[in-house]
Design a protein around this motif. Sequence first.
Motif, mmCIF file in Angstrom:
data_model
loop_
_atom_site.group_PDB
_atom_site.id
_atom_site.type_symbol
_atom_site.label_atom_id
_atom_site.label_comp_id
_atom_site.label_asym_id
_atom_site.label_seq_id
_atom_site.Cartn_x
_atom_site.Cartn_y
_atom_site.Cartn_z
ATOM 1 N N SER A 129 0.838 -1.184 0.000
ATOM 2 C CA SER A 129 0.000 0.000 0.000
ATOM 3 C C SER A 129 0.882 1.246 0.000
ATOM 4 C CB SER A 129 -0.944 -0.015 1.198
ATOM 5 O OG SER A 129 -0.457 0.787 2.230
ATOM 6 N N GLY B 280 -9.297 -1.958 -1.970
ATOM 7 C CA GLY B 280 -9.726 -0.588 -2.248
ATOM 8 C C GLY B 280 -8.653 0.423 -1.913
ATOM 9 N N GLU B 281 -8.729 1.580 -2.493
ATOM 10 C CA GLU B 281 -7.772 2.678 -2.304
ATOM 11 C C GLU B 281 -6.347 2.257 -2.611
ATOM 12 O OE1 GLU B 281 -8.379 3.911 1.691
ATOM 13 O OE2 GLU B 281 -10.520 4.112 1.381
ATOM 14 N N SER C 157 -0.932 5.172 4.394
ATOM 15 C CA SER C 157 -1.963 4.310 4.975
ATOM 16 C C SER C 157 -1.334 3.088 5.617
ATOM 17 C CB SER C 157 -3.004 3.901 3.931
ATOM 18 O OG SER C 157 -2.615 4.209 2.648
ATOM 19 N N ARG D 281 -4.895 -0.479 -2.029
ATOM 20 C CA ARG D 281 -4.227 -1.296 -1.019
ATOM 21 C C ARG D 281 -4.482 -2.769 -1.294
ATOM 22 N NH1 ARG D 281 -4.772 0.785 4.949
ATOM 23 N NH2 ARG D 281 -2.957 -0.573 4.975
ATOM 24 N N ASN E 139 -7.076 -6.816 -3.756
ATOM 25 C CA ASN E 139 -7.307 -5.384 -3.663
ATOM 26 C C ASN E 139 -8.430 -5.118 -2.658
ATOM 27 O OD1 ASN E 139 -7.612 -2.711 -4.080
ATOM 28 N ND2 ASN E 139 -7.681 -2.838 -6.316
#
Lengths: 295, 316
Positions: free
Chosen positions: B232, B305-306, B236, B308, B303
């Motif tokens: 990531s 989301g975002e 984050s 990551r 994955n």
Amino acid sequence: MESNKVIENKKAKKKRNSQLSDTWLRLRKDKLALVGLTILVILIFVAIFADFIAPYKYDAQDLSNILQAPSSEHIFGTDEFGRDIFSRVVYGSRISLQVGFIAVSIAVIIGGFLGAVAGYYSGKIDNFIMRAMDILLSIPQILLAISIVAALGNGLTNLMIAVGISSIPQYARIVRAAVISIKNEEFVEAAKATGSGDLRIIFKHILPNCLAPIIVQATLGVALAILTAAGLSFIGLGIQPPTPEWGAMLSGGRGYIRDYSYMTLFPGLAIVITIFALNVLGDGLRDALDPKLKN
Amino acid sequence: MGDRLLEVRNLKKYFKTKEGMLHAVDDVSFNINKGETLGLVGESGCGKSTTGRAILRIHEPTDGEVIYNNENILKYDKNKKKKMLRKMQIVFQDPYSSLNPRLSVFDLIADPLYVNKIYKTKSELSDRVKEVMDLVGLEQRLINSYPHELDGGRRQRIGIARALALRPEFIVLDEPVSALDVCIQAQILNLMNKLQEQLGLTYLFISHDLSVVRHVSDVIAVMYLGKIIELSDYKSMFIDPKHPYTQALLSAIPVPKVGAKRERIILEGDVPSPVNPPPGCGFYGRCKYREDICKEKTPELLNIGEGRYVACHFVK
């Protein structure tokens, strides 16, 4: 500031020497190595100009003057045929030095190459080469040399080839071991990462870092080669009488050693001095070639 | 997001050992964008360095694809590989063993140029060497020195200069600062950052030191037992680590504050052997959330989301 930099650059340029002159500068500081080098140069000089230095011909017999002790006329004395031992030692340097150096060169070049390839590639190639070397090693060196001379025929060239081939395995083993210890260093990987070919990696990056054992073995090897050649001459292979050769003179004088020891003393001394010179020079060279030991 | 420069797809590197196959790098995939830095972290022996070397084909990968500028470089023949290496270089961990002790600084930096026959004349070659030395902050007077005469920081600068000599676009930094003491580490890291801006370089930064990786990376990938378990962007990752291993790892970073309290997650047990690993999650034996599914099924890097990615059955 600017001018300072220019001066600095000039200094850097002036200091930039080739590796060869660097080595020479370091060797010059080693007194003992210089002694060895001097002796060796003199020996080579003697070998080249033997015709002018020797007072007698090496095969000139004087049967009224056999087995003379050293005197002003014959400074090393005479042998059982009345030949001047000094002249024979002088002429003998030609053969002995040639045999020593060329045989060892053959062994170092071929053995070193095979050992480097075996150590570098490992696996099947390594196994193949080293088992072949084991076969050679399993035959006593002198026996192997005898069979090679017997197969190729008598003569100086064949003698050198025989002595050279029979000592290949030693060098192959030493070089292989040294290469294996170096080849996993990170600087070898770095060389791979810059796209260097295998040969360049072996010759530029690996072998220079395993010179020490090779040089030590090679300088001792010259002595061994002279003696092996002498042994071959002794049993009638290789150098034929009346051609003088230190080893052959040594074995020829063996029968007279109790009463006329000078017959063996002088050729023996010649071998000792040559080997001594080579050893100290080899040690010095090994240190001089290693930039880490620069003071 | 910049353009994609390097794409690693299902990269595998197995070594044959007496006990069986050693899965040093097992199905690793990631991307690096132009001008960015991917930090690859993990503990000793998890396959970080092997990944870096496999990408450059110093160790030929067992399987997978390395796509560089839209071309699979693993299919390159010898000549193309050599050309490829001009664009992709590596800086090694140990500045003591990564420099040939027999070569002077000049020869060390000139070696890649010489091998690739970049310059025809000697003066061009030496100009380039001096230029690179300036670039990495090596004094010109050291040009004839030998590596053993220099300190660790300068040696590592030589290593960097050697990598830069060919004007690469992508550099694998294999723990470039872990052999150096802390203040030299900072110097070298700043130099790396400066060079990245100046020359538009892309880095794969391999390290076991999280605080170092945090300092340089845009994206961080955490490796465990030959696999990437979490990937990531660095922010984050540090704020909200998802994978239980990453959580434990991050909790181990010392906090530079007197009296600071934080929860430490102490892992129990050891890393399992990478030789013939059983199926299932590699972290199974040490994970406090483990359930039966972890033992049977290897979690995939998914994955969430975002941008990551996490490889855990319980992170969705």
